[in-house]
Design an enzyme around this catalytic site. Structure first.
Site, short mmCIF file in Angstrom:
data_model
loop_
_atom_site.label_atom_id
_atom_site.label_comp_id
_atom_site.label_asym_id
_atom_site.label_seq_id
_atom_site.Cartn_x
_atom_site.Cartn_y
_atom_site.Cartn_z
N VAL A 14 0.84 -1.21 0.00
CA VAL A 14 0.00 0.00 0.00
C VAL A 14 0.87 1.25 0.00
O VAL A 14 0.68 2.16 -0.81
CB VAL A 14 -0.95 0.01 1.21
CG1 VAL A 14 -1.78 1.31 1.23
CG2 VAL A 14 -1.88 -1.19 1.16
N GLY A 132 -10.94 -1.74 1.47
CA GLY A 132 -10.05 -1.23 0.43
C GLY A 132 -10.54 0.03 -0.25
O GLY A 132 -10.74 1.07 0.38
N LYS A 203 -12.80 -5.03 11.24
CA LYS A 203 -13.59 -4.18 10.34
C LYS A 203 -15.04 -4.06 10.82
O LYS A 203 -15.66 -3.00 10.71
CB LYS A 203 -13.53 -4.75 8.92
CG LYS A 203 -12.13 -4.71 8.32
CD LYS A 203 -12.06 -5.48 7.02
CE LYS A 203 -10.64 -5.45 6.44
NZ LYS A 203 -10.51 -6.28 5.23
N GLY A 304 -5.59 -5.01 -1.84
CA GLY A 304 -4.61 -4.76 -2.89
C GLY A 304 -3.99 -3.39 -2.73
O GLY A 304 -4.62 -2.45 -2.24
#
Length: 430
Positions: A14, A132, A203, A304
């Site tokens: 990231v 994300g 989360k 990702g």
């Protein structure tokens, strides 16, 4: 205008993409912010480690504590609790606004970070911490601030969704699907955080805190992973017109003592007609239910480097604008102070597969076990197999404690050879 100095903590998948986007989109970011964003340093553990993106010469440093003291804006993408926590607090104390993607830290110690941001009169933004690139936290915190959210239901871990999708569509076993996920880079060498639900639980705590204006930590979240999901579970779900997904569920529950929050992460069967059932491979989706807006769904790549960096940059632009204007975005909203229900008081449904003796009276005895615990049966399916049979029972809604007690009672019955599967059921018509 005078540039705003940006420090990036971490240069993994990231962080390296954040550095790349700051360089490639410098002109557009300047126009959007109203001032240039000047990268003044990238903190790393090892200067000589291989990296996806070449960092401009002179910017890499191992002294993160010094770096945050000379930045206006700090991006934290290290992950974990320490040193991330200390660095964020140090940055805020020195007058920097902070953008973080650190779900574990926020779910464990969010209130302390919010308090530090309030004391420093600076922003703490974290859109990238959940799902994300999908914009879900800001809609909960801002777009739906005038509405009353009643339920959040989501697939928030791409690794587990990929595994369960392969088990459903390709007939793979858990181990085979996990190995494929690791080969494709969706799963870590040690996949425990993903497959045992720790990532999704963090989360879920963040989503519940924002949706219901109450403090929810990761310790408040009931957590079960997918490592015990079998091919037989997936096949049984298919026969019911359902699919197995690892769900993060946060909902308001009313009672005599007032409203409370129920938060849980576990595999569950959902009808194939439900929007979340069509979420394939490593994608994420979050389904929000509110009184005025109704049902909303947010869908996209949930992990990702590049997608997550997109969410980081979105937050960075916002906090930069706020700093130029001398304002702040919304801070913690915990005014409701709703308690979190223990899992035993949470209302849910069970799908139970039971191997029993194939003789008269067994079905009635099993039905009595459900009745003894105050649980109503929705459907029963029986298949004979010589000397034994399998019963598949789907219950109506009851508390998790009632349903768990039912399963415990079934396991003590002489006619029951084995309770082979227990899985919760979400959605559909009762």
């Amino acid at each position: 205008m005078k540039p705003l100095k940006v420090a990036v903590l971490g240069c993994g998948s990231v962080g390296s993409q954040v550095v790349r986007l700051l360089d490639e989109q410098a002109g557009d970011l300047t126009a959007r912010v109203g001032a240039p964003l000047e990268l003044v340093g990238v903190a790393v553990r090892r200067l000589d480690a291989p990296r996806e993106v070449k960092v401009p010469e002179g910017l890499l440093t191992t002294d993160a504590e010094e770096l945050v003291t000379r930045a206006d804006l700090v991006v934290e993408v290290i992950g974990g609790i320490e040193p991330a926590r200390s660095l964020i607090l140090r940055a805020l104390d020195h007058g920097a606004s902070v953008v973080t993607a650190n779900k574990a830290l926020l779910a464990a110690d969010g209130p302390a970070l919010y308090a530090a941001a309030d004391l420093a009169a600076r922003d703490l933004f974290y859109e990238a911490a959940v799902a994300g690139a999908i914009p879900i936290l800001r809609p909960l915190r801002e777009s739906l601030a005038g509405d009353r959210v009643t339920r959040v239901l989501g697939i928030v871990n791409g690794t587990t969704n990929f595994i369960l999708d392969k088990m459903d569509t390709a007939g793979s076993g858990f181990a085979e699907a996990l190995e494929e996920a690791q080969e494709l880079g969706y799963a870590e060498a040690d996949p425990t955080a993903d497959v045992e639900g720790f990532d999704a639980a963090a989360k879920a705590a963040i989503l519940a805190s924002l949706a219901f204006h109450s403090r929810v930590t990761v310790d408040d979240v009931h957590r079960e992973g997918i490592s015990e999901v079998t091919a037989a579970d997936v096949q049984s779900a298919r026969e019911m017109g359902s699919v197995v997904k690892l769900l993060a569920i946060a909902e308001l529950r009313g009672g005599e003592a007032g409203e409370a929050v129920a938060v849980r992460v576990h595999p569950a069967m959902i009808p194939r007609s439900h929007p979340l059932a069509s979420v394939r491979e490593a994608f994420n989706a979050v389904f929000v239910e509110s009184e005025a807006a109704g049902e909303l769904m947010f869908y996209g790549p949930g992990a990702g480097g590049s997608p997550t960096a997109s969410a980081v940059l979105g937050d960075l632009v916002t906090v930069a604008r706020n700093q130029l204007a001398g304002t702040r975005g919304p801070g913690e909203s915990a005014y409701a102070e709703r308690p979190v229900l223990p899992m035993g008081e949470t209302v849910t449904r069970y799908h139970v597969a039971i191997d029993v003796d194939d003789r008269a009276g067994v079905l009635a005895a099993v039905a009595n076990a459900f009745a003894d615990q105050g649980v109503s049966i929705q459907t029963v399916k029986q298949e004979g197999r010589g000397l034994d049979a399998q019963l598949v029972v789907v219950s109506h809604s009851a508390t998790d404690a009632q349903l768990a007690a039912t399963v415990d009672q079934l396991r003590t019955m002489d006619a029951v050879r084995e309770v082979t599967s227990v899985m919760r059921v979400e959605g559909g018509v009762e």
